[in-house]
Design an enzyme around this catalytic site. Sequence first.
Site, mmCIF file in Angstrom:
data_model
loop_
_atom_site.group_PDB
_atom_site.id
_atom_site.type_symbol
_atom_site.label_atom_id
_atom_site.label_comp_id
_atom_site.label_asym_id
_atom_site.label_seq_id
_atom_site.Cartn_x
_atom_site.Cartn_y
_atom_site.Cartn_z
ATOM 1 N N SER A 185 27.274 38.045 34.356
ATOM 2 C CA SER A 185 26.305 39.137 34.254
ATOM 3 C C SER A 185 25.083 38.630 33.479
ATOM 4 C CB SER A 185 26.945 40.362 33.589
ATOM 5 O OG SER A 185 26.146 41.503 33.770
ATOM 6 N N ASP A 254 38.034 46.881 57.184
ATOM 7 C CA ASP A 254 39.097 46.060 56.612
ATOM 8 C C ASP A 254 39.677 45.067 57.619
ATOM 9 O OD1 ASP A 254 41.172 44.998 55.168
ATOM 10 O OD2 ASP A 254 42.311 46.846 54.986
ATOM 11 N N ASP A 257 38.782 40.823 59.696
ATOM 12 C CA ASP A 257 39.221 39.451 59.465
ATOM 13 C C ASP A 257 40.608 39.196 60.044
ATOM 14 O OD1 ASP A 257 40.599 41.064 57.719
ATOM 15 O OD2 ASP A 257 40.386 39.746 55.986
ATOM 16 N N ASP A 261 44.583 44.802 54.966
ATOM 17 C CA ASP A 261 45.256 44.520 53.697
ATOM 18 C C ASP A 261 44.516 45.066 52.479
ATOM 19 O OD1 ASP A 261 43.064 42.896 53.876
ATOM 20 O OD2 ASP A 261 44.108 41.023 53.473
ATOM 21 N N ASP A 397 31.154 44.337 43.714
ATOM 22 C CA ASP A 397 30.371 44.577 42.509
ATOM 23 C C ASP A 397 29.365 45.695 42.765
ATOM 24 O OD1 ASP A 397 28.695 44.449 40.257
ATOM 25 O OD2 ASP A 397 28.763 42.263 40.163
ATOM 26 N N HIS A 437 32.587 43.920 39.142
ATOM 27 C CA HIS A 437 31.616 43.215 38.309
ATOM 28 C C HIS A 437 32.308 42.289 37.314
ATOM 29 C CE1 HIS A 437 27.810 42.336 36.550
ATOM 30 N NE2 HIS A 437 28.171 42.782 35.363
#
Length: 539
Positions: A185, A254, A257, A261, A397, A437
């Site tokens: 950060s 989701d 890919d 999951d 994030d 984050h």
Amino acid sequence: MWFVKYLAVRLLGLGIIKTLAYQCTPSALTHVLPANASILYAIPNGPNSTFGNPYNPGYPTNATNLPPFCAVLVNVTSSPTSSFTFGLFLPDQWNDRFLAVGNGGFAGGVNYLDMGAGLQYGFAVISTDTGHNSSSFDISWALNEPEKRIDWGYRAMHGSIVLAKQLVTAYYQCSIRYSYYSGCSTGGRQGLKDIELYPEDFDGVLAGAPAWWTTHLQTWTIKLGTYNLPVNASSHIPVSLFPVISAEVFRQCDGLDGLVDGIIVDPRRCDFYYEALLCTPTSNASACLTSPQIDTLYHIYNDYVDTNQTFVFPHLELGSEAQWPVLLGGSAPNALGTEYVQYFLLNDPHWPYTDFSYATVQLADALDPGSPNADDFDLSPFHAHGGKLLQYHGLSDALIATGSSVYFYTHVLRTLLPRGVALADWYRLFLVPGMQHCGGGVNNAPWYFAGAGQAGTLATPGVHGVPGFADARHDALLALMAWVEQGVAPEAIVATKFGNDTVADGVLRQRLLCPYPSTPVYGGGDVDSAASFRCGAVV
């Protein structure tokens, strides 16, 4: 003063400590410091020590389970109206290496928790208070204090590094072999800023979710907040609907890919259909969005572009919704944005966020108060020094848009590749699916790889590295060291999810992290094992 009180408490609690081979006293060290610096204390600590500062609002948690070391605190006058302090841990069993750790937000205070994790590797570790004492979200200290802003922007970090290295050399009576940095950060920004200005400070830098574009990040924070305000507007999305949005995002994105999951590997491959959330006459109002709310959602998921199609800052990613309450859940934009304008930019505590416009961004760019922007994409001096940069950012994030790291990486690429400087042998970016984050994950996504600050966020105190996996494949700091010292570049890193984020509960899941622009590709087998994945392009 707080350090006098704290010194008294520490001395009372020391008990019997073995005789150290080194002299952990102010008198043994003060001779190496310049006239504007003074040692506030030097305290020997025995095995299994605990150390911290009870008067530190930015970093109130003690470091625990520490090996024997010498704790030093130094104050440095940086201008007639400012000063900064840094803490230094000097281990009895030193690995001949130096580590600086970063800060978070606008916090002032020595980050003893991260120092403790570094100490357990054997590093001589430093952290600066950046010139003030405050929590991450409190920026009031900057009001009419231009020199303190400079300390926070870059001066305190570099000044601490220079003097700490002198103290380390004097204490051990030998040279530092390698110097490293780890921060996330604001800490990530500090690392990038330092190597831009002082490319020889570090041999390796681990920079997570760097807040490198201060003048745009803080103003975007305001703009983002205004999308969902006022709270009585028809376009306002209440916090109670954030999980509804998230559920639809994962329903649509989701499985792209090849796995359903709870982890979205590449959010930008998802062509999200907003209207799937639209209310109908028969809908449950607590599980759908109105047309004005859909407009708000569109703004959140798209870049901030202003006058003359000027790009200002990237958007939040699909899959980041669990962390939205921080910047989108209040009755006003988050203080990280508004207080930046009030105390850093305008010196006007009464400035209302409703006065925000693109002119605010332009003024911030023109003044760049404190010079914190780490926007010099010509990192060739750091490359020429032989430095290695390992950057990472969570794809979930919601405090610093993931795209800002991609933007930084691609602009370094655009700057250097035409000059014949390829990046792969010295600079790699890893995007972390499901990580929020700096740490933490959605839907049990693996997020732990000993990144900056991660050890301190586990439910198990006193941890360093990756318990059970003390190797460069699982530990990002060890990966950086292997890259610097052995020339072994990180082809992939394994992220770990401990059950309930508790080491004793064992490993729940592990996943492969890949250098950008490659992504993890499932090849069959146990979906919770990193061995079932390879790095490549998702087709």
